[in-house]
Design an enzyme around this catalytic site. Structure first.
Site, short mmCIF file in Angstrom:
data_model
loop_
_atom_site.label_atom_id
_atom_site.label_comp_id
_atom_site.label_asym_id
_atom_site.label_seq_id
_atom_site.Cartn_x
_atom_site.Cartn_y
_atom_site.Cartn_z
N CYS A 198 -2.75 0.19 7.11
CA CYS A 198 -2.02 1.45 6.99
C CYS A 198 -2.24 2.33 8.21
O CYS A 198 -1.31 3.00 8.67
CB CYS A 198 -2.43 2.17 5.72
N HIS A 220 0.85 -1.19 0.00
CA HIS A 220 0.00 0.00 0.00
C HIS A 220 0.89 1.24 0.00
O HIS A 220 2.02 1.22 0.51
CB HIS A 220 -0.90 0.01 1.23
N GLU A 265 0.86 3.97 1.71
CA GLU A 265 1.30 4.43 3.02
C GLU A 265 2.47 3.61 3.54
O GLU A 265 3.47 4.15 4.02
CB GLU A 265 0.15 4.36 4.05
N CYS A 269 -6.61 2.37 5.27
CA CYS A 269 -7.17 1.07 5.63
C CYS A 269 -6.62 0.67 7.00
O CYS A 269 -5.69 1.30 7.52
CB CYS A 269 -6.81 0.03 4.57
#
Length: 169
Positions: free
Chosen positions: A82, A49, A51, A79
């Site tokens: 993250c 991801h 992040e 999410c």
């Protein structure tokens, strides 16, 4: 520099190149420290991801696991994975540019045990009641690993240098 627009542009470019619509820009002292787009589709790595990737890059650049003194710009509300990573690295602020409710008519990523609409509730449940099957298999030797860590750190059980919760009241 408009860091919000930079985040949007990075996410847009990622979509145009076949990636997913997420990006992160990490700023310290008015300068971009790290920036990444989501790479899950390209890398086949479910942890890639934006992040997480940007946090990794920023921490390497700073030589620390802590992002105090930074602002993290993300395209959308993080999410759970993250969000946990963001809590763990302790930036000064996280700025998200859209909400799940706003983007949900255009993008959904629900999976077997992971639907954003209900996933945050999973954290509050005891481990035995979560949708993801989990099993506790106790081993006394497992705790010995933590005793070893404590012994090797002069008896301190806390991570050296980690930002502490604000205890001022």
């Amino acid at each position: 520099m408009d860091f919000s627009q930079r985040t949007i542009d990075l996410a847009r470019k990622n979509v145009e190149e076949g990636g997913r619509p997420f990006a992160t820009v990490i700023v310290k002292d008015g300068e971009v420290l790290a920036e990444r787009a989501n790479q899950v589709a390209q890398s086949h790595d479910p942890t890639a991801h934006a992040e997480v990737l940007a946090i990794r890059d920023a921490c390497v650049a700073l030589g620390t696991e802590h992002l105090t003194g930074t602002t993290v710009y993300v395209l959308a509300q993080p999410c759970p994975m993250c969000l946990g990573a963001l809590y763990y690295c302790s930036p000064d602020e996280v700025v998200f540019l859209t909400t799940r409710d706003a983007y949900e008519p255009h993008y959904v990523d629900d999976r077997k045990y992971f639907e954003l609409s209900t996933f945050y509730d999973e954290f509050a449940k005891p481990w035995q009641e979560r949708r993801l099957p989990m099993r506790h298999e106790p081993h006394a030797d497992a705790v010995d690993v933590y005793r070893l860590w404590q012994d090797r750190n002069g008896g301190d059980r806390r991570v050296p240098g980690a930002p502490r919760p604000d205890t001022a009241g």
